[in-house]
Enzyme design. Structure first.
Site, PDB file in Angstrom:
ATOM      1  N   ASN A 103       0.747  -1.272   0.060  1.00 28.78           N
ATOM      2  CA  ASN A 103       0.165   0.390   0.352  1.00 28.78           C
ATOM      3  C   ASN A 103       1.434   1.094  -0.730  1.00 28.78           C
ATOM      4  O   ASN A 103       2.174   1.388  -0.088  1.00 28.78           O
ATOM      5  CB  ASN A 103      -1.138  -0.189   1.172  1.00 28.78           C
ATOM      6  CG  ASN A 103      -0.046  -0.052   2.665  1.00 28.78           C
ATOM      7  OD1 ASN A 103       0.882   0.417   2.557  1.00 28.78           O
ATOM      8  ND2 ASN A 103      -0.861  -0.603   3.614  1.00 28.78           N
ATOM      9  N   GLU A 108       3.311   1.243   3.008  1.00 28.57           N
ATOM     10  CA  GLU A 108       4.693  -0.258   2.628  1.00 28.57           C
ATOM     11  C   GLU A 108       5.393   0.880   1.621  1.00 28.57           C
ATOM     12  O   GLU A 108       6.543   0.379   1.850  1.00 28.57           O
ATOM     13  CB  GLU A 108       3.871  -1.260   2.793  1.00 28.57           C
ATOM     14  CG  GLU A 108       3.131  -1.429   3.511  1.00 28.57           C
ATOM     15  CD  GLU A 108       2.152  -2.705   3.634  1.00 28.57           C
ATOM     16  OE1 GLU A 108       1.526  -3.192   4.118  1.00 28.57           O
ATOM     17  OE2 GLU A 108       1.737  -3.322   2.179  1.00 28.57           O
ATOM     18  N   ASP A 154      -5.976  -7.697   1.255  1.00 31.47           N
ATOM     19  CA  ASP A 154      -6.526  -9.133   0.993  1.00 31.47           C
ATOM     20  C   ASP A 154      -7.086  -9.246   0.204  1.00 31.47           C
ATOM     21  O   ASP A 154      -6.874 -10.014  -0.708  1.00 31.47           O
ATOM     22  CB  ASP A 154      -7.390  -9.739   2.772  1.00 31.47           C
ATOM     23  CG  ASP A 154      -6.047  -9.600   3.143  1.00 31.47           C
ATOM     24  OD1 ASP A 154      -4.821  -9.827   3.548  1.00 31.47           O
ATOM     25  OD2 ASP A 154      -6.680  -9.775   4.633  1.00 31.47           O
TER      26      ASP A 154
END
Length: 494
Positions: free
Chosen positions: A210, A213, A280
């Site tokens: 993301n 990150e 996810d």
């Protein structure tokens, strides 16, 4: 309407997906936060419900299974009752977990959330308790994992790495997985950790960090699309990736491909209830689409749709192919603002299940709502006050004619739905064709069924059904002087 994505969903098939990563059990304890403890200045939770869901890599596997994939799982659990519970849950939904290794030296990872309702309403998380060990697994378990991976890879069409930094995805495990996958000609996609060293992902086909990150991994601050593409380009080059995909929340995803493609794929505005599980879902759909033969552009566009549907749900939830198709067929960006509240009955039932998992109570009412007036608004406000959310069943044009005569409705169903959806007190709408709403009430199973005080309790359609499972009937006060018939008569006289 995205015809190419509709065709992609219809031809996803049943790819064999291997998920590698950190298995978790998410446990929720619900209750009423009633008072302050006499022992210490802390809230006392009167617990009344407990729920368990698959989390981490096992959540990715669950999402893939709901999309129709054949899923196998490699990871680690403890030698404890929680491991047995995880195993039963995986078996119940048809996920192959022969590759899961039991480690007697560590507990199964469990995240236990305590959620309290204030005065029986408004659930909020009070505290989360984690049972876990985050250090890398020992050498013996690492060897078992590699052996399991080698066996499971032979049955896979694609590999997804779900790394939550709980000790399973060690450099040695990933190196073995990537080497064997490359030998077998399999793509590997990784949802990476939050950290600065991404060396262990070198040689993956793609990674999906993301915004935060990707910023940490590249030493950049990603405030706009240009910076996101620069970070993706850096990751693609440093890690020798086929593609680097940076997820950008409501702004979509940024792709940098080895062939020189650089593009940001926007997503359309959504009513965001909960971002939990969105990453996810993106990993799951990307893997599913790529394994089915899609290219990265189409896979990312489809993952944008699925991720958007996920954040419209409460908590970590699955998304089905039918839900994606309905979203695509409803026209995407051309959908009028507010009409996202109008749901088919089966989709509504899924939404309400998710809301109930958060301990929320459902109030329901129904009607024609042909010419909306102040009396209707007062009525809907009182109905909404009976629960945490309000569902309105709206009579179709045909059923209004049955009830009111050939001259009604004055306004068509889509116009009536648009007006009702604009009211803050209305959370969901669904249109029904029957003259009486009994079958809809059975589908919704409201905690509170609301009708006007001009009815007796024994006259309320569906009242005995709702009371049979512990629900209740509420008769809302009528406001004098407000009537659709009178309004139409006055307009006719004018």
């Amino acid at each position: 309407m995205s015809a190419d994505l509709i065709e992609l969903v219809q031809h996803l098939g049943q790819p064999r997906v291997l998920v590698v990563g950190d298995l978790m059990l998410d446990r929720y304890v619900w209750g009423d936060a009633e008072r302050i403890s006499q022992e210490a200045p802390v809230i006392l939770l009167h617990a009344d419900r407990r729920e368990e869901r698959l989390g981490g890599a096992s959540s990715v596997a669950n999402m893939l299974r709901a999309l129709g994939a054949k899923v196998s799982l490699v990871g680690v659990v403890g030698a404890d009752p929680d491991a047995a519970r995880i195993g039963r849950m995986l078996s119940d939904i048809g996920i192959d977990h022969e590759g899961v290794v039991a480690d007697a030296d560590r507990p199964s990872t469990v995240k236990e959330r305590y959620i309290g309702r204030a005065q029986h309403r408004h659930p909020q998380q009070m505290i989360r308790v984690d049972y876990e060990r985050r250090e890398p697994v020992g050498d013996a378990v690492e060897r078992e994992l590699i052996q399991s991976l080698t066996q499971q890879l032979r049955k896979a069409d694609i590999v997804l790495i779900s790394d939550y930094d709980k000790g399973v995805c060690t450099p040695a495990v990933l190196a073995a997985a990537l080497a064997e996958a490359k030998r077998l000609g399999l793509r590997t996609l990784a949802d990476p950790i939050r950290g600065k060293d991404y060396g262990k992902y070198h040689g993956c086909s793609a990674i999906t960090p993301n915004r935060l990150e990707a910023g940490l991994a590249t030493g950049r601050t990603l405030q706009d699309n240009e910076q996101a593409l620069a970070a993706a380009e850096q990751l693609q080059e440093q890690l020798d990736l086929e593609a680097a995909i940076v997820t950008l929340d409501k702004e979509g995803m940024a792709l940098v491909h080895r062939d020189g493609r650089q593009r940001v794929f926007p997503t359309r505005p959504r009513q965001v209830y909960d971002i939990t599980g969105a990453g996810d879902m993106v990993l799951s759909v990307l893997g599913m689409a790529l394994a089915s033969g899609a290219d990265y552009d189409a896979a990312i566009r489809l993952a944008n749709i699925a991720g958007g549907l996920e954040v419209e749900k409460i908590g970590v939830a699955t998304v089905t192919r039918d839900e994606i198709l309905r979203d695509l067929l409803r026209g995407g960006p051309s959908l009028a603002p507010g009409l996202e509240k109008v749901l088919p009955r089966d989709v509504l039932r899924h939404e309400l299940d998710a809301r109930r998992r958060l301990g929320q109570r459902v109030a329901f009412t129904n009607g024609c709502f042909d010419v909306l007036h102040a009396g209707h608004v007062h009525y809907l406000q009182e109905a909404r006050a009976q629960g945490d959310l309000l569902v309105v069943g709206l009579n179709s044009d045909a059923s209004v004619r049955v009830l009111k005569g050939s001259g009604r409705p004055v306004n068509a169903a889509d116009a009536r739905a648009f007006v009702l959806a604009g009211l803050q007190v209305v959370d969901y709408l669904t249109i029904f064709d029957e003259a009486a709403p009994l079958e809809l009430i059975k589908a919704v199973r409201p905690d509170v069924l609301v009708k006007g005080a001009d009815y007796r309790r024994d006259e309320v359609v569906g009242g005995s059904f709702v009371e049979s499972y512990g629900g209740r009937v509420h008769l809302a006060a009528l406001r004098e002087g407000f009537s659709t018939t009178r309004i139409l008569q006055r307009l006719g006289a004018a």
